[in-house]
Design a protein around this motif. Structure first.
Motif, PDB file in Angstrom:
ATOM      1  N   ARG A 248       6.476 -11.623   8.138  1.00 15.89           N
ATOM      2  CA  ARG A 248       7.318 -11.527   6.568  1.00 15.89           C
ATOM      3  C   ARG A 248       5.286 -11.082   5.020  1.00 15.89           C
ATOM      4  NH1 ARG A 248      12.346 -11.311   5.836  1.00 15.89           N
ATOM      5  NH2 ARG A 248      13.230 -12.983   7.999  1.00 15.89           N
ATOM      6  N   CYS A 249       4.961 -10.025   5.448  1.00 17.01           N
ATOM      7  CA  CYS A 249       4.304 -10.160   5.405  1.00 17.01           C
ATOM      8  C   CYS A 249       4.197  -7.942   4.840  1.00 17.01           C
ATOM      9  CB  CYS A 249       2.866 -10.496   5.557  1.00 17.01           C
ATOM     10  SG  CYS A 249       2.384  -9.117   6.656  1.00 17.01           S
ATOM     11  N   ALA A 274      -5.208  -4.903  -3.744  1.00 13.67           N
ATOM     12  CA  ALA A 274      -4.631  -4.627  -4.797  1.00 13.67           C
ATOM     13  C   ALA A 274      -3.137  -4.874  -4.324  1.00 13.67           C
ATOM     14  CB  ALA A 274      -4.661  -2.932  -4.930  1.00 13.67           C
ATOM     15  N   VAL A 275      -3.054  -4.749  -3.019  1.00 15.31           N
ATOM     16  CA  VAL A 275      -1.527  -4.715  -2.747  1.00 15.31           C
ATOM     17  C   VAL A 275      -1.119  -6.610  -3.074  1.00 15.31           C
ATOM     18  CG1 VAL A 275       0.362  -5.320  -0.911  1.00 15.31           C
ATOM     19  CG2 VAL A 275      -1.025  -2.905  -0.878  1.00 15.31           C
ATOM     20  N   ASP A 276      -1.840  -7.678  -2.648  1.00 12.08           N
ATOM     21  CA  ASP A 276      -2.266  -9.095  -2.646  1.00 12.08           C
ATOM     22  C   ASP A 276      -1.382  -9.432  -4.336  1.00 12.08           C
ATOM     23  OD1 ASP A 276      -2.069  -9.722   0.122  1.00 12.08           O
ATOM     24  OD2 ASP A 276      -3.617 -10.364   0.452  1.00 12.08           O
ATOM     25  N   ARG A 277      -1.978  -8.215  -4.924  1.00 13.24           N
ATOM     26  CA  ARG A 277      -1.864  -8.690  -7.008  1.00 13.24           C
ATOM     27  C   ARG A 277      -0.717  -7.828  -7.525  1.00 13.24           C
ATOM     28  NH1 ARG A 277      -8.520  -9.283  -8.840  1.00 13.24           N
ATOM     29  NH2 ARG A 277      -9.212 -11.009  -7.456  1.00 13.24           N
ATOM     30  N   GLN A 278       0.003  -6.936  -6.533  1.00 21.30           N
ATOM     31  CA  GLN A 278       0.443  -5.943  -7.379  1.00 21.30           C
ATOM     32  C   GLN A 278       1.920  -5.988  -6.460  1.00 21.30           C
ATOM     33  OE1 GLN A 278      -0.740  -1.833  -8.704  1.00 21.30           O
ATOM     34  NE2 GLN A 278      -2.846  -3.124  -9.509  1.00 21.30           N
ATOM     35  N   VAL A 279       1.849  -5.723  -5.714  1.00 21.61           N
ATOM     36  CA  VAL A 279       2.810  -5.881  -4.779  1.00 21.61           C
ATOM     37  C   VAL A 279       3.532  -6.952  -3.831  1.00 21.61           C
ATOM     38  CG1 VAL A 279       4.153  -4.592  -3.222  1.00 21.61           C
ATOM     39  CG2 VAL A 279       2.163  -3.854  -3.755  1.00 21.61           C
ATOM     40  N   LYS A 280       2.951  -7.846  -3.637  1.00 21.81           N
ATOM     41  CA  LYS A 280       2.934  -9.365  -2.962  1.00 21.81           C
ATOM     42  C   LYS A 280       3.799 -10.262  -3.988  1.00 21.81           C
ATOM     43  CE  LYS A 280       0.934 -13.284  -0.216  1.00 21.81           C
ATOM     44  NZ  LYS A 280       0.910 -13.643  -1.511  1.00 21.81           N
ATOM     45  N   ASP A 282       5.438 -13.846  -3.633  1.00 17.40           N
ATOM     46  CA  ASP A 282       5.070 -15.564  -3.850  1.00 17.40           C
ATOM     47  C   ASP A 282       6.268 -15.895  -2.430  1.00 17.40           C
ATOM     48  OD1 ASP A 282       3.441 -16.071  -6.059  1.00 17.40           O
ATOM     49  OD2 ASP A 282       5.253 -16.542  -6.874  1.00 17.40           O
ATOM     50  N   LEU A 283       6.711 -15.000  -1.979  1.00 15.02           N
ATOM     51  CA  LEU A 283       7.524 -15.367  -0.608  1.00 15.02           C
ATOM     52  C   LEU A 283       6.557 -15.262   0.514  1.00 15.02           C
ATOM     53  CD1 LEU A 283      11.486 -15.241  -1.856  1.00 15.02           C
ATOM     54  CD2 LEU A 283       9.338 -17.252  -1.365  1.00 15.02           C
ATOM     55  N   ASP A 284       5.842 -13.807   0.241  1.00 15.48           N
ATOM     56  CA  ASP A 284       5.693 -13.088   1.161  1.00 15.48           C
ATOM     57  C   ASP A 284       3.806 -13.539   1.458  1.00 15.48           C
ATOM     58  OD1 ASP A 284       7.158 -10.928   0.687  1.00 15.48           O
ATOM     59  OD2 ASP A 284       5.948 -10.178  -0.713  1.00 15.48           O
ATOM     60  N   ALA A 285       3.493 -13.302   2.846  1.00 17.76           N
ATOM     61  CA  ALA A 285       2.261 -13.961   3.699  1.00 17.76           C
ATOM     62  C   ALA A 285       1.638 -13.320   3.137  1.00 17.76           C
ATOM     63  CB  ALA A 285       2.722 -14.273   5.028  1.00 17.76           C
TER      64      ALA A 285
END
Length: 350
Positions: A248-249, A274-280, A282-285
């Protein structure tokens, strides 16, 4: 009575939903029937093989008895295939390799006969056979895919990438993430030389994304290539972006055609942020990074990862020239991999 063709008659409300449900039931029933036939066939072959072993051991019957048995069985059951001398010898080898009937009934009966032959012919170690059998069942591998995974030594490569997952991810996600990466990755299907540049490899992987996903393993879904990220008004492009359905990531994959250098992780870490802040969501690891390079010094890779808090892995990839000759010619094409084999009905004629 309407003169309209049946196909043009407007069905009543709810008919399409009911039809879809019926199709699902029929398909499931067909699968259960096929599974039941296969289970009976595998158990029958194992029992015949066990009987041959026991009688040869206890009564001293020689190899000629198999030829006589094949003749008599084919005479008695002319409509059935699979009673050739060669296949009877395979049944004996099958029973000898798997002496526990419970394991045959509960595990191996889930695999068609041609899968069993691949396990017998390609592997001599019982533990390796068990591992590949479980993997084939779990991932629904065809016989050709099973053979390819064995010939490319998936067991030895699975979980072999250098990572920092144990320190950067909680259990059990860290264990699953580690097992989801390999080292090295085999890109023999690209047909590229060792001198190919990063963009060449990247473009070829996207053109052959089906094979690429097969090599990555179960759970990976392709998101995009050269994915644009705008950070502070500047544009950055990810080589390849995937999503792992079990973890789930998101998984960022960066390609380097040279030897691994510690500074490569700085760029990869920036992309993960960048992916964590812009794409991910709250449901993603947390996003995982995988750096694929032509070569690496394992000690240098371990040192470089030791102070990184983001989950990253480093692995090598091998192109066609890096594969042994026997594997270059022996691996199946994607057409063969995707072909569904009718391996159960009536059994094989060997």
């Amino acid at each position: 009575m309407s003169d309209k063709p049946v196909s043009l008659i407007t069905p009543p409300d709810g008919y399409n939903d009911w039809l879809a449900e019926l199709k699902q039931r029929i398909h499931a029933s067909q699968q259960r029937a096929t599974f039941a036939v296969n289970r009976e066939l595998i158990q029958l072959y194992w029992q015949i093989g066990r009987d041959i072993l026991e009688r040869q051991a206890e009564q001293g019957w020689g190899a000629k008895v198999i030829e006589r048995l094949a003749f008599d069985l084919r005479a008695a059951f002319p409509e059935m295939k699979g009673f050739s001398p060669r296949n009877l010898k395979y049944m004996r080898a099958f029973a000898e390799a798997w002496p526990e009937p419970a394991f045959v009934q509960e595990v191996l009966a889930q695999l068609p006969w041609y899968h069993q032959l691949a396990l017998l012919e390609k592997l001599s170690d019982p533990e390796s056979r068990c591992w590949y059998a479980y993997e084939a069942i779990q991932h629904g591998w065809s016989r050709n895919v099973l053979v390819m995974q064995i010939e490319t030594r998936l067991l030895e490569r699975q979980g072999a990438a250098v990572t920092n997952f144990e320190a950067s991810l909680p259990k059990p996600q860290s264990d699953l993430a580690r097992e989801s990466l390999k080292d090295p990755y085999r890109f023999d299907f690209l047909g590229l030389s060792a001198e190919s540049q990063e963009r060449d490899v990247e473009e070829a992987l996207v053109r052959h994304v089906t094979e690429f996903l097969l090599e990555l393993g179960a759970g990976f879904a392709f998101v995009g290539r050269q994915v644009l990220l705008d950070v502070g008004g500047e544009e950055f492009f990810l080589d390849l972006l995937f999503y792992h359905l079990k973890l789930r990531c998101y998984v960022v994959i960066e390609l380097k055609t040279g030897k691994f250098k510690p500074e490569h992780l700085g760029q990869l870490g920036f992309y993960l942020t960048a992916v964590d802040r812009q794409v991910k969501t709250d449901l993603d690891a947390p996003t995982i990074g995988l750096l694929l390079c032509k070569s690496k010094n394992k000690v240098v890779a371990e040192y470089a990862l030791s102070d990184k808090s983001q989950p990253m892995g480093i692995a090598e990839y091998k192109l066609l020239e890096s594969l042994p000759t026997e594997l270059q010619t022996g691996l199946p094409s994607i057409e063969r991999i995707e072909q569904t084999l009718a391996e159960v009905k009536n059994g094989p004629e060997m």
